[in-house]
Design an enzyme around this catalytic site. Structure first.
Site, PDB file in Angstrom:
ATOM      1  N   HIS A  91      -7.497 -15.703  10.117  1.00 60.12           N
ATOM      2  CA  HIS A  91      -8.574 -15.649   9.117  1.00 60.12           C
ATOM      3  C   HIS A  91      -9.191 -16.852   8.727  1.00 60.12           C
ATOM      4  O   HIS A  91      -8.458 -18.204   9.049  1.00 60.12           O
ATOM      5  CB  HIS A  91      -7.849 -15.159   7.719  1.00 60.12           C
ATOM      6  CG  HIS A  91      -8.846 -14.532   6.675  1.00 60.12           C
ATOM      7  ND1 HIS A  91      -9.458 -15.521   5.999  1.00 60.12           N
ATOM      8  CD2 HIS A  91      -9.460 -13.428   6.631  1.00 60.12           C
ATOM      9  CE1 HIS A  91     -10.371 -14.678   5.055  1.00 60.12           C
ATOM     10  NE2 HIS A  91     -10.130 -13.602   5.597  1.00 60.12           N
ATOM     11  N   ASP A 133      -7.372  -6.333   8.189  1.00 61.34           N
ATOM     12  CA  ASP A 133      -7.744  -5.271   9.078  1.00 61.34           C
ATOM     13  C   ASP A 133      -6.594  -4.467  10.313  1.00 61.34           C
ATOM     14  O   ASP A 133      -6.535  -3.587  10.564  1.00 61.34           O
ATOM     15  CB  ASP A 133      -8.805  -5.579  10.167  1.00 61.34           C
ATOM     16  CG  ASP A 133     -10.072  -5.741   9.279  1.00 61.34           C
ATOM     17  OD1 ASP A 133     -10.408  -5.043   8.491  1.00 61.34           O
ATOM     18  OD2 ASP A 133     -10.686  -6.930   9.251  1.00 61.34           O
TER      19      ASP A 133
END
Ligand code: CMC
Length: 428
Positions: free
Chosen positions: A307, A364
């Site tokens: 991320h 996700d």
């Protein structure tokens, strides 16, 4: 006295303002730097560049913290409904009972699509990507409701447009699925809550009405709440960039849908399930996939890992992981992909490559497993992310307008040819 930063460059020094956020985040304000010195700053991908001051969402990537309007995600994820979170994000405060009820009525009122808009679905091939349908249909809504082209960020006009968007997008999403499987559309049912109404439009059939299932509705609401906002990510920054030209809410958000589609952003939730299915069907050990992801000659990445902001656990991923076991038990299901996902996570947490780069599972990684458990078809996963992100996009669109921000227009450093003369075709 307010804090200042000094930049020394090209033999001169410049004093720059330092600003501080409400959670003590620090920023050097360079807005006047080019005018004063001729220098711009360079930051491709805007990894270290603030584009706005925002009251909506706070993320501390080092500590793995996420707050919506000050409320920790862990506290609201299971307690608040998605509709409450929409109201919180868009209007700034949790709604009281009367406000919530009015908001729910507006969502129910705007759920049906104009009949002629419905007809547009029949002109599309059944294999059309649902994200393409979603962004196209969002723009088409304005042909049937021209009032949404008006740009309001407050008052009744804004309230109506925001409710219309939140509601129509749910119907469009469900209809894109119905079209893809060649089944008739189910008209929205105003007596059902936001999640139940979506599930009814997706799954009711003439011979088998959708039977409301609180376990599935709660899980869907959790999914939507966890995706509701995430400050200046790629799609939200896209919505803001388009909105900065004073584009209307629908066109700004249709662009956000397109930005979300990519596999490095919202499309990763489909990528994760494909990756886990591939690991399962190949019969290869997980280490094979770890090595592939670490190989700098390969473009292969572990989907659902890493991320830009979180350099620690993504709190949304933790919540989903903790909820999954319970959900599968409640639904009396087992999912072999969950076992693979858990093993993959465990191995990355001990692997120097992932440790040194601070690569942890992101939202996700487990969200697709939740959608799988509640029966959402794979090619709808990124559309589900878009449904969840609507309130965040709307809140950011509104904030940008309220703050009357300037049009988004970054600078560049030109690296092409210097001035040269045109050579006619016969002399080239
Ligand atoms: N697998 C293997 N290596 C990775 C991964 C991954 N998933 N993610 C990052 N890296 C490596 C990358 O190769 C680089 O290594 P090196 O320093 O040796 O060159 C280092 O980690 C830093 O990566 P980056 O690409 O510079 O990081 P970024 O901030 O530009 O990208 C990201 C962030 C999320 C796009 C990236 O981590 C990624 O591609 N992840 C997989 C796709 C994914 O799961 N996306 C969903 C993001 S979260 C929800 C959302 O926003 O939609």
């Amino acid at each position: 006295m307010s804090e200042k930063a000094t930049l020394t460059v090209g033999g001169a020094s410049y004093e720059l303002d330092v600003t501080t956020g409400s959670e003590n985040e620090k920023c050097i304000d360079i807005q006047q730097l080019r005018a004063q010195s001729g220098y711009i700053t360079m930051d491709p991908g805007f990894g270290n560049t603030g584009s706005c001051y925002s009251d909506i969402t706070y993320v501390d990537g080092a500590k793995g913290i996420l707050h919506y309007r000050g409320y920790p995600i862990e506290e609201i994820a299971e307690k608040a409904s998605f509709v409450e979170i929409c109201s919180l994000l868009i209007y700034g405060e949790l709604p009281d009972a009367e406000t919530l009820s009015k908001f729910q009525d507006a969502l129910a009122e705007h759920a049906p699509l104009h009949t002629n808009l419905e007809h547009h679905f029949s002109g599309l091939p059944t294999a059309s990507p649902p994200m393409a349908i979603l962004s196209a249909m969002l723009n088409l809504v304005s042909c049937f409701h021209p009032d949404v082209l008006e740009v309001y960020s407050e008052g009744h006009g804004f309230d109506r447009t925001a409710a219309l968007l939140l509601s129509k997008v749910r119907t469009i999403a469900a209809y894109s699925y119905r079209m893809s499987v060649g089944k008739p559309f189910n008209q929205p049912n105003p007596n059902l809550n936001y999640c139940a109404n979506f599930l009814h439009m997706m799954f009711s059939d003439p011979y088998r009405e959708y039977v409301p299932n609180p376990v599935i509705e709660k899980a869907l609401s959790l999914f939507l709440v966890l995706h509701a906002d995430h400050e200046q990510n790629c799609s939200t920054s896209t919505v803001r960039a388009v909105a900065s030209s004073r584009a209307n809410l629908f066109s700004s958000i249709a662009s956000g849908v397109c930005a979300l589609w990519g596999p490095l952003h919202g499309g990763a939730n489909i990528g994760v399930i494909r990756m886990l299915e591939d690991i399962k069907s190949s019969g290869r050990p997980i280490d094979h996939y770890l090595e592939k992801a670490k190989d700098k000659d390969s473009d292969y990445r572990l989907m659902g890992f890493g991320h830009r902001v979180y350099k620690n656990f993504d709190p949304r991923s933790r919540i989903l992981k903790n909820r999954l076991d319970e959900l599968l038990a409640e639904l009396n299901k087992k999912d072999p992909l969950l076992d693979i996902a858990l093993e993959l996570e465990e191995k990355t947490l001990k692997d120097e490559y992932f440790i040194s780069r601070k690569l942890y599972p992101n939202v996700d990684f487990y969200s697709g497993l939740l959608l799988r458990a509640i029966g959402i078809p794979l090619d709808m996963y990124t559309v589900m992310f878009a449904l969840g992100r609507m309130p965040g996009w709307i809140a950011n669109w509104r904030e940008l307008h309220d703050q009357r921000l300037r049009i988004t227009r970054p600078r560049q450093i030109y690296t092409g040819s210097q001035e040269r003369s045109f050579v006619p075709l016969e002399k080239r």
